[in-house]
Design an enzyme around this catalytic site. Structure first.
Site, mmCIF file in Angstrom:
data_model
loop_
_atom_site.group_PDB
_atom_site.id
_atom_site.type_symbol
_atom_site.label_atom_id
_atom_site.label_comp_id
_atom_site.label_asym_id
_atom_site.label_seq_id
_atom_site.Cartn_x
_atom_site.Cartn_y
_atom_site.Cartn_z
ATOM 1 N N GLU A 4 0.820 -1.209 0.000
ATOM 2 C CA GLU A 4 0.000 0.000 0.000
ATOM 3 C C GLU A 4 0.854 1.259 0.000
ATOM 4 O OE1 GLU A 4 -2.287 -3.034 2.608
ATOM 5 O OE2 GLU A 4 -0.231 -2.619 1.982
ATOM 6 N N ALA A 24 11.427 -37.721 -7.232
ATOM 7 C CA ALA A 24 11.410 -38.299 -8.577
ATOM 8 C C ALA A 24 11.419 -39.815 -8.439
ATOM 9 C CB ALA A 24 12.624 -37.824 -9.379
ATOM 10 N N ARG A 61 21.544 -22.668 -7.384
ATOM 11 C CA ARG A 61 22.600 -22.288 -8.323
ATOM 12 C C ARG A 61 22.123 -22.249 -9.767
ATOM 13 N NH1 ARG A 61 22.999 -27.158 -6.285
ATOM 14 N NH2 ARG A 61 23.264 -29.003 -7.603
#
Length: 370
Positions: free
Chosen positions: A63, A167, A225
């Protein structure tokens, strides 16, 4: 009919400006925690005359940045301020935004959602209305809550927002069975594109967590990275402090927190949290992170640590890559029990998103068990 049409048109206009607030708010992703992401626009006679967003924790709120961006300040008493989260009404690292809006004599404020922080929680709206400001709330409320789901989780559940990521192979394994040595390097299941995406995800969260086995065998850096942004806090669960000081986690390049049962040999530039290693370990960990104002944590492995949070029901979102290769045998991937939400085709895998189907308003308390 004319009154309905006028109201409908006004709400569409409000939603358009609120969408812009959300766009601006997202620019603060990864930098504002434990504060929320907030965007603000100021509109005069159908034209945006000021914009701002909360750029970083400790800096001016959206704001104030929007008000400061207005070149013709004499238009403020004839304008409408739009903001996706209720203006604050308390003194923190910055002055109360509600007071600043009142001081600038802005007559109308449109709010996406009310702030769940007990220090605010409707007080900002009340302060504005008591000063004679016309306040509309609940514009794109669901979208506004979703944007700040981490902030909402902290204040409603009293714990960080928990994301799970792993994974797995096409035949359901998360890893080969390896010796617990640094020479046993990991076999990548996904490709470079997926790894870059994970680094982007890391940049958006307050912390990343792994178990001791993952830290020992993979020697991860747990940094960003391959992306840009603020480095997250690195967290490792190491009950007996068996991890060698030579690991990347202890290189001092970014903050590292170790959860352990007893501090034996404290390493320099490493923080320690002593917790009981019992069947409530996920609760102990999240309670400590909540105490440290950690808004979100991305758990990246291993399978045992991931499964412990799944079994406890203490997770919000799971992001699972399934690659094309098959291991034949190995360490089974965690078993998820959440609600399937989305599926994406990646370069070398398929990404599935799950959400916890348990009530998201559930709080942790000292009597919780699982």
């Amino acid at each position: 009919m004319c009154i309905f049409a006028a109201h409908f048109g006004m709400m569409l206009e409000y939603e358009a400006y609120m969408h812009r607030c959300l766009e601006l708010a997202r620019l603060g992703a990864g930098y504002t925690a434990p504060n929320p992401m907030v965007g603000c626009v100021i509109v005069h006679e159908g034209r945006i005359i000021g914009e701002g967003w909360h750029r970083q924790c400790g800096e001016p709120h959206a704001e104030m940045n929007a008000i400061r961006s207005v070149q013709q300040k004499q238009l403020l008493p004839h304008s409408t301020l739009f903001v996706n989260l209720e203006p604050c009404a308390h003194v923190g690292k910055t002055p109360p935004c509600a007071d600043q809006i009142i001081a600038k004599r802005i007559p109308q404020v449109v709010v996406g959602t009310v702030d769940p922080n007990p220090l605010v929680a409707g007080k900002g709206v009340e302060l504005l209305r008591n000063a004679g400001c016309r306040v509309t709330t609940g514009v794109l409320e669901e979208e506004c809550n979703r944007l700040n789901v981490r902030f909402m989780t902290v204040h409603k559940q009293h714990r960080p927002y928990v994301l799970l990521k792993w994974a797995q192979t096409a035949d359901g394994f998360i890893d080969l069975i390896r010796n617990n040595t640094l020479s046993a390097r990991p076999t990548w299941i996904t490709g470079e594109y997926e790894r870059t995406l994970v680094h982007k995800w890391r940049s958006e969260e307050s912390a990343i967590m792994v178990g001791a086995n993952t830290a020992l065998m993979d020697n991860p850096m747990l940094n960003i990275r391959q992306w840009t942004g603020k480095q997250p806090l690195r967290i490792v669960i190491d009950r007996t402090q068996r991890l060698p000081a030579s690991l990347h986690l202890f290189d001092g390049s970014q903050p590292t927190l170790v959860f352990t049962e007893k501090v034996v040999n404290a390493l320099p530039a490493v923080d320690y949290a002593v917790v009981p290693f019992d069947n409530r370990l996920p609760i102990h960990v999240l309670n400590e992170l909540y105490r440290r104002n950690i808004a979100s944590v991305l758990i990246e492995g291993g399978a045992q640590l991931l499964q412990s949070f799944i079994n406890a029901g203490l997770w919000n979102e799971a992001r699972i890559f399934t690659g094309k290769m098959r291991f034949g045998n190995g360490i089974p991937a965690p078993e998820i029990n959440g609600k399937f939400c989305e599926k994406y085709k990646m370069h070398d895998s398929e990404l599935q998103i799950f959400e916890n189907k348990l009530p998201l308003h559930r709080k942790i308390n000292k009597h919780d068990t699982y």
